[in-house]
Design an enzyme around this catalytic site. Structure first.
Site, PDB file in Angstrom:
ATOM      1  N   ASN A   1      26.333  10.139 -42.450  1.00  0.00           N
ATOM      2  CA  ASN A   1      25.544   9.774 -41.256  1.00  0.00           C
ATOM      3  C   ASN A   1      24.231  10.536 -41.207  1.00  0.00           C
ATOM      4  OD1 ASN A   1      27.565   7.985 -40.164  1.00  0.00           O
ATOM      5  ND2 ASN A   1      28.728   9.800 -39.586  1.00  0.00           N
TER       6      ASN A   1
ATOM      7  N   ARG B   1      16.586  14.870 -43.947  1.00  0.00           N
ATOM      8  CA  ARG B   1      17.467  15.852 -43.301  1.00  0.00           C
ATOM      9  C   ARG B   1      18.501  16.386 -44.285  1.00  0.00           C
ATOM     10  NH1 ARG B   1      21.846  15.902 -39.392  1.00  0.00           N
ATOM     11  NH2 ARG B   1      21.662  17.809 -38.157  1.00  0.00           N
TER      12      ARG B   1
ATOM     13  N   ARG C   1      29.934  18.607 -40.633  1.00  0.00           N
ATOM     14  CA  ARG C   1      29.889  18.740 -42.096  1.00  0.00           C
ATOM     15  C   ARG C   1      30.202  20.170 -42.527  1.00  0.00           C
ATOM     16  NH1 ARG C   1      25.695  16.490 -39.864  1.00  0.00           N
ATOM     17  NH2 ARG C   1      25.323  14.234 -40.038  1.00  0.00           N
TER      18      ARG C   1
ATOM     19  N   LYS D   1      32.663   6.260 -50.586  1.00  0.00           N
ATOM     20  CA  LYS D   1      31.251   6.212 -50.973  1.00  0.00           C
ATOM     21  C   LYS D   1      30.794   7.513 -51.600  1.00  0.00           C
ATOM     22  CE  LYS D   1      27.660   7.419 -49.029  1.00  0.00           C
ATOM     23  NZ  LYS D   1      26.548   7.783 -48.132  1.00  0.00           N
TER      24      LYS D   1
ATOM     25  N   PRO E   1      28.544   3.068 -55.350  1.00  0.00           N
ATOM     26  CA  PRO E   1      28.577   3.567 -53.974  1.00  0.00           C
ATOM     27  C   PRO E   1      28.097   2.467 -53.013  1.00  0.00           C
ATOM     28  CG  PRO E   1      27.367   5.054 -55.448  1.00  0.00           C
ATOM     29  CD  PRO E   1      27.549   3.763 -56.171  1.00  0.00           C
TER      30      PRO E   1
ATOM     31  N   ASP F   1      26.978   1.748 -49.364  1.00  0.00           N
ATOM     32  CA  ASP F   1      26.584   2.212 -48.040  1.00  0.00           C
ATOM     33  C   ASP F   1      26.024   1.025 -47.261  1.00  0.00           C
ATOM     34  OD1 ASP F   1      24.159   1.731 -49.232  1.00  0.00           O
ATOM     35  OD2 ASP F   1      23.240   3.625 -48.624  1.00  0.00           O
TER      36      ASP F   1
ATOM     37  N   HIS G   1      23.001  -0.022 -46.981  1.00  0.00           N
ATOM     38  CA  HIS G   1      22.016  -0.767 -47.768  1.00  0.00           C
ATOM     39  C   HIS G   1      22.715  -1.727 -48.729  1.00  0.00           C
ATOM     40  CE1 HIS G   1      18.408   1.505 -46.568  1.00  0.00           C
ATOM     41  NE2 HIS G   1      19.189   2.572 -46.567  1.00  0.00           N
TER      42      HIS G   1
ATOM     43  N   PHE H   1      19.399  -0.795 -54.650  1.00  0.00           N
ATOM     44  CA  PHE H   1      19.455   0.115 -53.511  1.00  0.00           C
ATOM     45  C   PHE H   1      18.064   0.678 -53.210  1.00  0.00           C
ATOM     46  CE2 PHE H   1      19.478   4.602 -52.258  1.00  0.00           C
ATOM     47  CZ  PHE H   1      20.175   4.565 -51.058  1.00  0.00           C
TER      48      PHE H   1
END
Length: 335
Positions: free
Chosen positions: A152, A157, A208, A255, A272, A274, A276, A323
């Site tokens: 997320n 970041r 996390r 993922k 993976p 996600d 997208h 991607f």
């Protein structure tokens, strides 16, 4: 120490490969000259690719452009780095081999682009405008914990979190005039220490923090004497077993496990999925999945299996081009 590696921009495009969400510690020092600053297995590098060479068309032979990347090694520490670490003298061949391995230059990317373009019109329209996107062969430790941070999250970041993780628990590698003190990626044993979770929470890692600490402790329980070995050994396992083993770690879902399989464990057909890739699959390949409001485990596996059957043994590489094309910062280029 410095030198060159001979590689066509169609085979390796630094301005795409280093910013498409595979790794998070490469920084662009100069946009004008396409100069990059980053760390490969605790070796600090500056890489320069002639910006004019990136304007070559996919079908050109490349003879008219600069087909090389200039590298400069800014430190010469061994893989157990730190201020007190013994210095290990590397030869030009050592550096060439390290860069070749990291960028997986043995993979004939142009040949694969041509193959994928012939079987897939969607790839043809996007891939031709985004040449030279390679999958990096990263340190599995850095790769794993970086992607635990990715949950997320967005690329800027994640990069900040990874830098914070290194500066807090890593050892000093190099002082750079622009980016300051550079640290290595922390060892698993350091991430197991008491107080890691609370410290990372204070650094805005959120939930996390718990996953990073618990994942490190789980790996340590598998091999207390050499926990890093457990991760590296997954390179020798089949995709299914490596993926399953990674998913046994706290904070690692399908993922993240696929990202690590693809980007550091030599599983070239790992996909993976996600948001997208989910959107790409629905709009361009598997429209029947639109009936699902959200992605299920079944649809996740269906997308991965489709990409593998459609693009072949290096499906993960083809997937990464599509991607990248879906990332907002590259959509303008395609338009």
């Amino acid at each position: 120490m410095e030198g060159f590696i001979r590689v066509s921009p169609k085979e390796l495009n630094l301005s795409l490969t280093l910013v498409c969400g595979q790794c998070f510690r490469w920084k662009r020092r100069s946009k004008k000259d396409n100069v990059w600053f980053g760390i490969i297995f605790n070796h600090v590098f500056e890489l320069t690719q002639n910006i004019n060479s990136l304007k070559v068309n996919h079908g050109d032979d490349g003879d008219s452009v600069d087909s090389s990347i200039h590298w400069k090694l800014l430190n010469s520490s061994n893989n157990k780095t730190g201020k007190a670490a013994k210095r290990k003298k590397l030869s030009q061949d050592d550096i060439s081999n390290l860069l070749s391995d990291y960028f997986q230059l043995q993979v004939p990317l142009v040949d694969y682009y041509d193959k994928w373009s012939k079987i897939d019109s969607n790839f043809n329209s996007k891939g031709c405008q985004l040449p030279g996107i390679r999958i990096l062969r990263q340190d599995p430790i850095e790769n794993l914990f970086s992607f635990i941070c990715s949950s997320n999250n967005n690329i800027p970041r994640i990069s900040m979190m990874v830098d914070s993780l290194c500066s807090t628990y890593g050892q000093q590698l190099f002082d750079d005039h622009e980016f300051g003190t550079i640290y290595n990626f922390p060892s698993i044993s350091r991430l197991c220490e008491d107080g890691v979770e609370s410290k990372l929470r204070s650094l805005s890692f959120g939930y996390r923090a718990k996953f990073i600490h618990q994942a490190a402790k789980t790996i340590m329980s598998n091999d207390a004497k050499n926990p890093e070995k457990w991760l590296f050994n997954l390179r020798n396992e089949c995709y299914e077993k490596a993926h399953s083993q990674l998913m046994s770690l706290p904070g690692v879902g399908a993922k993240v496990a696929d990202c690590v399989c693809l980007m550091s464990l030599d599983k070239h057909d790992a996909i993976p999925v996600d948001t997208h890739v989910w959107k790409i699959a629905l709009n361009d390949y598997l429209p029947h999945l639109k009936k699902n409001k959200t992605m299920t485990d079944k649809s996740y596996k269906e997308i991965g299996n489709f990409f593998r059957s459609h693009f072949g043994p290096y499906a993960g590489w083809a997937h990464s081009v599509l991607f990248t094309a879906d990332l907002a910062k590259f959509k303008k280029l395609l338009e």
